[in-house]
Design an enzyme around this catalytic site. Sequence first.
Site, PDB file in Angstrom:
ATOM      1  N   GLY A 101       0.746  -1.375  -0.007  1.00  0.00           N
ATOM      2  CA  GLY A 101      -0.048   0.081   0.131  1.00  0.00           C
ATOM      3  C   GLY A 101       0.944   1.387   0.147  1.00  0.00           C
ATOM      4  O   GLY A 101       1.947   1.178  -0.429  1.00  0.00           O
TER       5      GLY A 101
ATOM      6  N   HIS B  20       2.022   4.431  -4.841  1.00  0.00           N
ATOM      7  CA  HIS B  20       2.912   5.451  -5.898  1.00  0.00           C
ATOM      8  C   HIS B  20       2.938   5.102  -7.346  1.00  0.00           C
ATOM      9  O   HIS B  20       2.581   3.837  -7.549  1.00  0.00           O
ATOM     10  CB  HIS B  20       4.067   5.965  -5.291  1.00  0.00           C
ATOM     11  CG  HIS B  20       5.063   4.832  -4.937  1.00  0.00           C
ATOM     12  ND1 HIS B  20       5.781   3.956  -6.057  1.00  0.00           N
ATOM     13  CD2 HIS B  20       5.539   4.239  -3.813  1.00  0.00           C
ATOM     14  CE1 HIS B  20       6.395   3.238  -5.278  1.00  0.00           C
ATOM     15  NE2 HIS B  20       6.531   3.207  -4.233  1.00  0.00           N
TER      16      HIS B  20
ATOM     17  N   HIS C 143       4.338   1.605  -8.227  1.00  0.00           N
ATOM     18  CA  HIS C 143       3.220   0.514  -7.760  1.00  0.00           C
ATOM     19  C   HIS C 143       2.300   0.311  -8.934  1.00  0.00           C
ATOM     20  O   HIS C 143       2.018  -0.755  -9.589  1.00  0.00           O
ATOM     21  CB  HIS C 143       2.236   0.563  -6.442  1.00  0.00           C
ATOM     22  CG  HIS C 143       3.006   0.782  -5.358  1.00  0.00           C
ATOM     23  ND1 HIS C 143       3.287   1.605  -4.536  1.00  0.00           N
ATOM     24  CD2 HIS C 143       3.748  -0.710  -4.679  1.00  0.00           C
ATOM     25  CE1 HIS C 143       3.997   1.107  -3.616  1.00  0.00           C
ATOM     26  NE2 HIS C 143       4.249   0.000  -3.339  1.00  0.00           N
TER      27      HIS C 143
ATOM     28  N   GLN D  25      14.972  -8.934  -3.710  1.00  0.00           N
ATOM     29  CA  GLN D  25      13.803  -9.623  -3.167  1.00  0.00           C
ATOM     30  C   GLN D  25      13.282 -10.382  -4.405  1.00  0.00           C
ATOM     31  O   GLN D  25      12.593 -11.294  -4.546  1.00  0.00           O
ATOM     32  CB  GLN D  25      12.727  -8.403  -2.708  1.00  0.00           C
ATOM     33  CG  GLN D  25      11.343  -9.062  -2.856  1.00  0.00           C
ATOM     34  CD  GLN D  25      10.426  -7.749  -2.326  1.00  0.00           C
ATOM     35  OE1 GLN D  25      10.334  -7.340  -1.146  1.00  0.00           O
ATOM     36  NE2 GLN D  25       9.529  -7.068  -3.101  1.00  0.00           N
TER      37      GLN D  25
HETATM   38  P1  AMP Z   1       6.002  -2.290  -1.559  1.00  0.00           P
HETATM   39  O1  AMP Z   1       4.439  -1.940  -1.546  1.00  0.00           O
HETATM   40  O2  AMP Z   1       7.263  -1.515  -1.375  1.00  0.00           O
HETATM   41  O3  AMP Z   1       6.221  -3.848  -0.845  1.00  0.00           O
HETATM   42  O4  AMP Z   1       6.167  -2.652  -3.133  1.00  0.00           O
HETATM   43  C1  AMP Z   1       5.135  -3.596  -4.139  1.00  0.00           C
HETATM   44  C2  AMP Z   1       6.033  -4.011  -5.333  1.00  0.00           C
HETATM   45  O5  AMP Z   1       6.159  -2.721  -6.146  1.00  0.00           O
HETATM   46  C3  AMP Z   1       7.216  -4.645  -5.174  1.00  0.00           C
HETATM   47  O6  AMP Z   1       7.474  -5.715  -6.205  1.00  0.00           O
HETATM   48  C4  AMP Z   1       8.195  -3.383  -5.540  1.00  0.00           C
HETATM   49  O7  AMP Z   1       9.289  -4.016  -5.818  1.00  0.00           O
HETATM   50  C5  AMP Z   1       7.562  -2.631  -6.461  1.00  0.00           C
HETATM   51  N1  AMP Z   1       8.077  -1.154  -6.376  1.00  0.00           N
HETATM   52  C6  AMP Z   1       8.196  -0.282  -5.307  1.00  0.00           C
HETATM   53  N2  AMP Z   1       8.839   0.715  -5.540  1.00  0.00           N
HETATM   54  C7  AMP Z   1       8.752   0.529  -6.897  1.00  0.00           C
HETATM   55  C8  AMP Z   1       9.477   1.454  -8.228  1.00  0.00           C
HETATM   56  N3  AMP Z   1       9.723   2.813  -7.803  1.00  0.00           N
HETATM   57  N4  AMP Z   1       9.236   1.188  -9.181  1.00  0.00           N
HETATM   58  C9  AMP Z   1       9.049  -0.068  -9.812  1.00  0.00           C
HETATM   59  N5  AMP Z   1       8.464  -0.744  -8.586  1.00  0.00           N
HETATM   60  C10 AMP Z   1       8.367  -0.588  -7.568  1.00  0.00           C
END
Ligand code: AMP
Length: 293
Positions: A31, A34, A37, A153
Amino acid sequence: MDIVRTVAALREAVGEWRAAGHGVGLVPTMGALHQGHLSLVRRARSLADRVCVTLFVNPKQFAPYEDFAEYPRDEAADRATLEAEGAHLLFMPGTDEIYPPGFATTVSVAGLGEGMCADFRPGFFEGVATVVTKLLLQSLPDVALFGEKDYQQLQVVKRMVADLDIPVRIVAAPTVREADGVAMSSRNAYLNAEQRRIAPTLYRTLISVAEAVTGGAAAASALAGGRDSLERAGFDRVEYLELRDAETLEPVTRLAGPARLLAAVWLGPTRLIDNTAVVSRQGRNGAESRTKT
Ligand code: AMP
């Protein structure tokens, strides 16, 4: 967009899609959404007929002293954003739905899940691997999207899916950045004005170290120079700056094939991570040297 909070309701919704012959894409998130996501949601929409986004701030991937309690949460905004983006289903389980009393299983990926972030965030990759395994088995999508922003990850998830024969295609999406190069992250909201001014140096330093290595500099000296630059720029702590094989994440001392430069730094109370591709001068087909993100 439908919203479900239980595994049973998730399975029912996905089952209906399956019965109608639809392909399914999954985008796991914590969540505070941005554009990074949303790029995953768009990519999922281009790859699957129906897209399920999951929103779960996973307590198992936070160490006790980390920011689980403060992690940004804005369910109403996330729902509106996903609705506008054309996601079909939002799975928003409570903690007990994912980890009911008695829950006792941990998924652990050796090698890829060790070193770098794992050295500084004990239990982090076990938490990620455990929750991603559950989310994949709960929804059984055709494709699941992960960002290169969290590069270690991503490699852990790919290995785990292969090792456990989970029938899903993992698709990686490039890092989405602010105009000044800062990788978008929910945690950027923690940065004050002065820290936000320093933040772009992380990516700039990664690019300049990557170019030095591509240009023939020894990895050790390029990395030492990069650490110096980060410290001089005002980052409070450099956890790691490492050149690794792009797939195995083994340390690279001399560039031979596709590599990845990865870093984690602190700005005040905020931990930032970023990474970039490093391609050797010869490239795969003798192509001209280049670095790309
Ligand atoms: P998170 O909510 O931080 O767990 O991220 C969820 C997914 O969004 C994960 O697969 C992240 O790698 C991806 N993600 C987060 N930030 C970015 C970004 N700036 N560009 C591309 N994917 C992202």
